[in-house]
Design a protein around this motif. Structure first.
Motif, mmCIF file in Angstrom:
data_model
loop_
_atom_site.group_PDB
_atom_site.id
_atom_site.type_symbol
_atom_site.label_atom_id
_atom_site.label_comp_id
_atom_site.label_asym_id
_atom_site.label_seq_id
_atom_site.Cartn_x
_atom_site.Cartn_y
_atom_site.Cartn_z
ATOM 1 N N SER A 1 19.593 77.244 153.370
ATOM 2 C CA SER A 1 20.730 77.474 152.489
ATOM 3 C C SER A 1 21.460 76.140 152.359
ATOM 4 N N TYR A 2 21.790 75.748 151.127
ATOM 5 C CA TYR A 2 22.396 74.438 150.869
ATOM 6 C C TYR A 2 23.629 74.610 149.989
ATOM 7 N N LEU A 3 24.705 73.946 150.387
ATOM 8 C CA LEU A 3 25.943 73.963 149.615
ATOM 9 C C LEU A 3 26.502 72.553 149.601
ATOM 10 N N THR A 4 27.087 72.165 148.482
ATOM 11 C CA THR A 4 27.696 70.846 148.373
ATOM 12 C C THR A 4 28.860 70.907 147.390
ATOM 13 N N ASP A 5 29.685 69.881 147.405
ATOM 14 C CA ASP A 5 30.768 69.682 146.439
ATOM 15 C C ASP A 5 31.732 70.855 146.315
ATOM 16 N N VAL A 6 32.189 71.367 147.441
ATOM 17 C CA VAL A 6 33.216 72.402 147.439
ATOM 18 C C VAL A 6 34.566 71.790 147.047
ATOM 19 N N GLU A 7 34.777 70.527 147.384
ATOM 20 C CA GLU A 7 35.959 69.752 146.995
ATOM 21 C C GLU A 7 37.272 70.432 147.366
ATOM 22 N N GLY A 8 37.304 71.110 148.516
ATOM 23 C CA GLY A 8 38.530 71.743 148.988
ATOM 24 C C GLY A 8 38.860 73.062 148.328
ATOM 25 N N ASN A 9 37.988 73.569 147.477
ATOM 26 C CA ASN A 9 38.240 74.819 146.775
ATOM 27 C C ASN A 9 37.811 75.981 147.673
ATOM 28 N N PHE A 10 38.794 76.523 148.404
ATOM 29 C CA PHE A 10 38.510 77.561 149.384
ATOM 30 C C PHE A 10 37.975 78.834 148.730
ATOM 31 N N GLU A 11 38.480 79.174 147.547
ATOM 32 C CA GLU A 11 38.002 80.363 146.848
ATOM 33 C C GLU A 11 36.524 80.220 146.479
ATOM 34 N N TYR A 12 36.136 79.033 146.020
ATOM 35 C CA TYR A 12 34.736 78.761 145.683
ATOM 36 C C TYR A 12 33.863 78.878 146.933
ATOM 37 N N PHE A 13 34.346 78.330 148.049
ATOM 38 C CA PHE A 13 33.628 78.395 149.317
ATOM 39 C C PHE A 13 33.378 79.859 149.713
ATOM 40 N N LEU A 14 34.431 80.679 149.641
ATOM 41 C CA LEU A 14 34.278 82.093 150.002
ATOM 42 C C LEU A 14 33.361 82.831 149.030
ATOM 43 N N ALA A 15 33.406 82.468 147.756
ATOM 44 C CA ALA A 15 32.513 83.097 146.775
ATOM 45 C C ALA A 15 31.052 82.764 147.084
ATOM 46 N N PHE A 16 30.801 81.520 147.512
ATOM 47 C CA PHE A 16 29.441 81.146 147.904
ATOM 48 C C PHE A 16 28.992 82.002 149.090
ATOM 49 N N LEU B 1 25.813 69.111 158.824
ATOM 50 C CA LEU B 1 26.930 68.752 157.959
ATOM 51 C C LEU B 1 26.819 67.284 157.577
ATOM 52 N N LEU B 2 26.724 67.017 156.291
ATOM 53 C CA LEU B 2 26.710 65.650 155.783
ATOM 54 C C LEU B 2 28.094 65.331 155.236
ATOM 55 N N VAL B 3 28.453 64.061 155.221
ATOM 56 C CA VAL B 3 29.771 63.635 154.773
ATOM 57 C C VAL B 3 29.629 62.974 153.408
ATOM 58 N N GLY B 4 30.453 63.392 152.464
ATOM 59 C CA GLY B 4 30.422 62.840 151.117
ATOM 60 C C GLY B 4 31.422 61.705 150.937
ATOM 61 N N GLY C 1 25.985 69.508 152.051
ATOM 62 C CA GLY C 1 25.640 68.189 151.529
ATOM 63 C C GLY C 1 26.807 67.258 151.258
ATOM 64 N N GLY C 2 27.991 67.563 151.758
ATOM 65 C CA GLY C 2 29.139 66.683 151.558
ATOM 66 C C GLY C 2 30.032 67.169 150.440
ATOM 67 N N GLY C 3 31.207 66.610 150.372
ATOM 68 C CA GLY C 3 32.179 67.025 149.370
ATOM 69 C C GLY C 3 32.990 68.214 149.839
ATOM 70 N N ASP D 1 35.059 62.717 151.306
ATOM 71 C CA ASP D 1 35.324 63.033 152.703
ATOM 72 C C ASP D 1 35.613 61.758 153.482
ATOM 73 N N ILE D 2 34.798 60.745 153.264
ATOM 74 C CA ILE D 2 34.973 59.460 153.958
ATOM 75 C C ILE D 2 36.278 58.803 153.537
ATOM 76 N N THR D 3 36.583 58.847 152.244
ATOM 77 C CA THR D 3 37.814 58.243 151.755
ATOM 78 C C THR D 3 39.025 58.885 152.415
ATOM 79 N N LYS D 4 39.023 60.206 152.534
ATOM 80 C CA LYS D 4 40.160 60.898 153.153
ATOM 81 C C LYS D 4 40.261 60.563 154.638
ATOM 82 N N MET D 5 39.133 60.379 155.315
ATOM 83 C CA MET D 5 39.160 60.047 156.738
ATOM 84 C C MET D 5 39.661 58.632 156.974
ATOM 85 N N ARG D 6 39.319 57.714 156.103
ATOM 86 C CA ARG D 6 39.656 56.323 156.370
ATOM 87 C C ARG D 6 41.061 55.945 155.961
#
Length: 170
Positions: free
Chosen positions: A21-36, A101-104, A68-70, A107-112
């Protein structure tokens, strides 16, 4: 030394019969994450009562999950970058051999950004003297300090700037 490091790195060998199962580019959208999760054959929602905002997920037997990140960015109607990230990390802790878990880039920009805004980085008004990014036309470039002030002003005016908005001009 590189060969020794490669030998020391943990390796997971997957069962040839496992499903992915692969998911990427949720971009903080919790509703999208739950729908997946709701549509997924691999993941099941067990609880939404996590004290830290994370949801408790179950990974079905015979499945491997790759993110896949995001994970973080502006988000959906309720935001959700922290909830998405915490839920993914909790899933990794629960199933360490079957979750990757891969980092997009965002994700890296927010961490740094936290390390870039240390007292040393703010000394001598460095953020105000630095030139803007080279992909922005010279006449439109602003210093990092001016950019951050504009984001804060947008948030205060209800514009939802919050650092997650995408800028054009590339």
């Amino acid at each position: 030394a590189e060969a020794a490091a490669a030998q020391a790195a943990p390796t997971t060998v997957l069962d040839p019969g496992c499903r992915l199962s692969y998911l990427t580019d949720v971009e903080g959208n919790f509703e999208y994450f739950l729908a997946f999760v709701e549509l997924s054959e691999a993941l099941s929602l067990m609880s939404t009562d996590g004290a830290d905002g994370a949801v408790d997920l179950e990974l079905a037997e015979g499945w491997v999950f790759v993110f896949g990140g995001g994970a973080v960015d502006k988000g959906g109607a309720v935001g959700g970058s922290i909830r998405v990230a915490r839920s993914l990390v909790a899933l990794k802790h629960k199933y360490p051999q079957r979750v990757c878990l891969l980092v997009g880039n965002r994700d890296i920009t927010k961490m740094r950004i936290s390390s870039e805004l240390t007292a040393a980085q703010l000394a001598d008004e460095r953020l105000d003297r630095a030139v803007g990014p080279d992909w922005v036309p010279e006449g439109r470039r602003v210093s990092p300090l001016a950019f951050l002030k504009a984001l804060c002003a947008a948030d205060e005016l209800g514009g939802g700037g919050g650092g997650g908005g995408r800028r054009t001009g590339r």
